[in-house]
Design a protein around this motif. Sequence first.
Motif, short mmCIF file in Angstrom:
data_model
loop_
_atom_site.label_atom_id
_atom_site.label_comp_id
_atom_site.label_asym_id
_atom_site.label_seq_id
_atom_site.Cartn_x
_atom_site.Cartn_y
_atom_site.Cartn_z
N SER A 63 2.10 6.87 -6.74
CA SER A 63 1.10 7.85 -7.18
C SER A 63 1.51 9.27 -6.83
O SER A 63 1.31 10.20 -7.62
CB SER A 63 -0.26 7.54 -6.54
OG SER A 63 -0.82 6.36 -7.09
N LEU A 64 2.10 9.46 -5.66
CA LEU A 64 2.50 10.79 -5.23
C LEU A 64 3.59 11.37 -6.11
O LEU A 64 3.62 12.58 -6.38
CB LEU A 64 2.98 10.75 -3.77
CG LEU A 64 3.47 12.07 -3.17
CD1 LEU A 64 2.35 13.10 -3.13
CD2 LEU A 64 4.04 11.84 -1.77
N THR A 65 4.49 10.53 -6.58
CA THR A 65 5.64 11.01 -7.34
C THR A 65 5.42 10.98 -8.85
O THR A 65 6.21 11.58 -9.59
CB THR A 65 6.88 10.17 -7.01
OG1 THR A 65 6.58 8.78 -7.22
CG2 THR A 65 7.30 10.38 -5.56
N ASN A 66 4.37 10.31 -9.33
CA ASN A 66 4.16 10.19 -10.77
C ASN A 66 2.95 10.96 -11.28
O ASN A 66 3.04 11.67 -12.28
CB ASN A 66 4.02 8.71 -11.16
CG ASN A 66 5.34 7.98 -11.14
OD1 ASN A 66 6.07 7.95 -12.12
ND2 ASN A 66 5.67 7.37 -10.00
N LEU A 67 1.82 10.78 -10.64
CA LEU A 67 0.59 11.48 -11.06
C LEU A 67 0.23 11.19 -12.51
O LEU A 67 -0.18 12.08 -13.25
CB LEU A 67 0.74 13.00 -10.87
CG LEU A 67 1.05 13.50 -9.46
CD1 LEU A 67 1.19 15.02 -9.48
CD2 LEU A 67 -0.02 13.07 -8.49
N THR A 68 0.37 9.97 -12.94
CA THR A 68 0.04 9.63 -14.32
C THR A 68 -0.63 8.27 -14.38
O THR A 68 -0.02 7.26 -14.04
CB THR A 68 1.30 9.63 -15.21
OG1 THR A 68 1.01 8.97 -16.44
CG2 THR A 68 2.47 8.93 -14.53
N SER A 69 -1.89 8.25 -14.76
CA SER A 69 -2.62 6.99 -14.77
C SER A 69 -2.07 6.02 -15.81
O SER A 69 -1.80 4.86 -15.50
CB SER A 69 -4.11 7.26 -15.04
OG SER A 69 -4.27 7.94 -16.28
N PRO A 80 0.81 -1.23 0.00
CA PRO A 80 0.00 0.00 0.00
C PRO A 80 0.83 1.27 0.00
O PRO A 80 0.56 2.21 -0.77
CB PRO A 80 -0.83 -0.13 1.28
CG PRO A 80 -0.92 -1.59 1.54
CD PRO A 80 0.40 -2.15 1.09
N TRP A 81 1.86 1.34 0.84
CA TRP A 81 2.65 2.56 0.94
C TRP A 81 3.55 2.73 -0.27
O TRP A 81 3.84 3.87 -0.69
CB TRP A 81 3.47 2.55 2.23
CG TRP A 81 2.61 2.54 3.45
CD1 TRP A 81 2.40 1.50 4.31
CD2 TRP A 81 1.79 3.62 3.94
NE1 TRP A 81 1.52 1.85 5.31
CE2 TRP A 81 1.13 3.14 5.10
CE3 TRP A 81 1.56 4.92 3.51
CZ2 TRP A 81 0.25 3.94 5.83
CZ3 TRP A 81 0.67 5.71 4.24
CH2 TRP A 81 0.03 5.23 5.38
N GLN A 82 3.98 1.63 -0.85
CA GLN A 82 4.76 1.72 -2.09
C GLN A 82 3.89 2.25 -3.23
O GLN A 82 4.32 3.09 -4.03
CB GLN A 82 5.32 0.34 -2.46
CG GLN A 82 6.38 -0.17 -1.51
CD GLN A 82 6.79 -1.60 -1.83
OE1 GLN A 82 5.94 -2.45 -2.13
NE2 GLN A 82 8.08 -1.87 -1.79
N ALA A 83 2.65 1.76 -3.31
CA ALA A 83 1.74 2.22 -4.35
C ALA A 83 1.40 3.69 -4.16
O ALA A 83 1.33 4.46 -5.13
CB ALA A 83 0.46 1.38 -4.33
N ALA A 84 1.20 4.10 -2.90
CA ALA A 84 0.89 5.51 -2.63
C ALA A 84 2.06 6.41 -3.00
O ALA A 84 1.87 7.50 -3.55
CB ALA A 84 0.53 5.69 -1.15
N LEU A 85 3.27 5.95 -2.73
CA LEU A 85 4.46 6.73 -3.10
C LEU A 85 4.58 6.83 -4.62
O LEU A 85 4.95 7.88 -5.15
CB LEU A 85 5.72 6.07 -2.51
CG LEU A 85 7.04 6.80 -2.80
CD1 LEU A 85 7.02 8.20 -2.21
CD2 LEU A 85 8.22 6.00 -2.24
#
Length: 244
Positions: A47-53, A40-45
């Motif tokens: 998303s936080l650093t990429n912002l690209t679906s 979960p925290w890896q996935a959140a990181l």
Amino acid sequence: MNNNATELKKGIKDGLPIALGYFAVSFSFGIMAGTSGIGPWQAALMSLTNLTSAGQFAALSIISANAPYGEMAAAQLIINLRYCLMSCSLSQKLGKNSPPIHRFLMGYGITDEIFGVSVCRPGILRPAYFYGLMAMAVPGWTFGTLAGSFSGSLLPQRLMSALSVALYGMFLAVILPPARKNRILLGVVLISMAASLAFSLLPLLRDISSGMKIIILTILIAGIAARLFPVTEEADEEQEASHE
């Protein structure tokens, strides 16, 4: 200072629908990340650093296949290269005296939807407004991923399918209102849709990667439209004055 506060509030207000759409889509990304072995925290990181679906969903496939880092870098470069074009476009809407630091900070938060809202805003784009959009969109994308990761596979498949198309519906909501008011913009949107369909169906063209298709179509259609229907600085200033 008061003007910046007003622009920030407007950005937050306009960014709320983006945040809600991002939460829904990133929720499904979080679940898929969990099935790919990402915590979960890896996935959140991510998303936080990429912002690209598109880039993140593609990354899951590459990670699951244990592909080399070079393939990951090449795929992300192609898929996300369109953001360079968006950055160049938005830089033209900033004021002439805008400090370079704003350009770097805004570059982090450029997504398809934030770009769509920003580029359709009349007149000069103020950094405070853009930061308001980011203040809603970034947490929506990040916390949606985190919530989806913790939820695991609890949701039914039908709901997952609905969440996967939520982002496209939100993007239509961004471009349709201004297109109804501007015939030139409406024509550009319709031509873009037709060209995108052609690239998906025609031989050779359909074999081009999705990221490269976006880059080619953006350069051709936006370049032709800018050449045939240029927007002068005087027109931007008039739009800004009427908007205020």
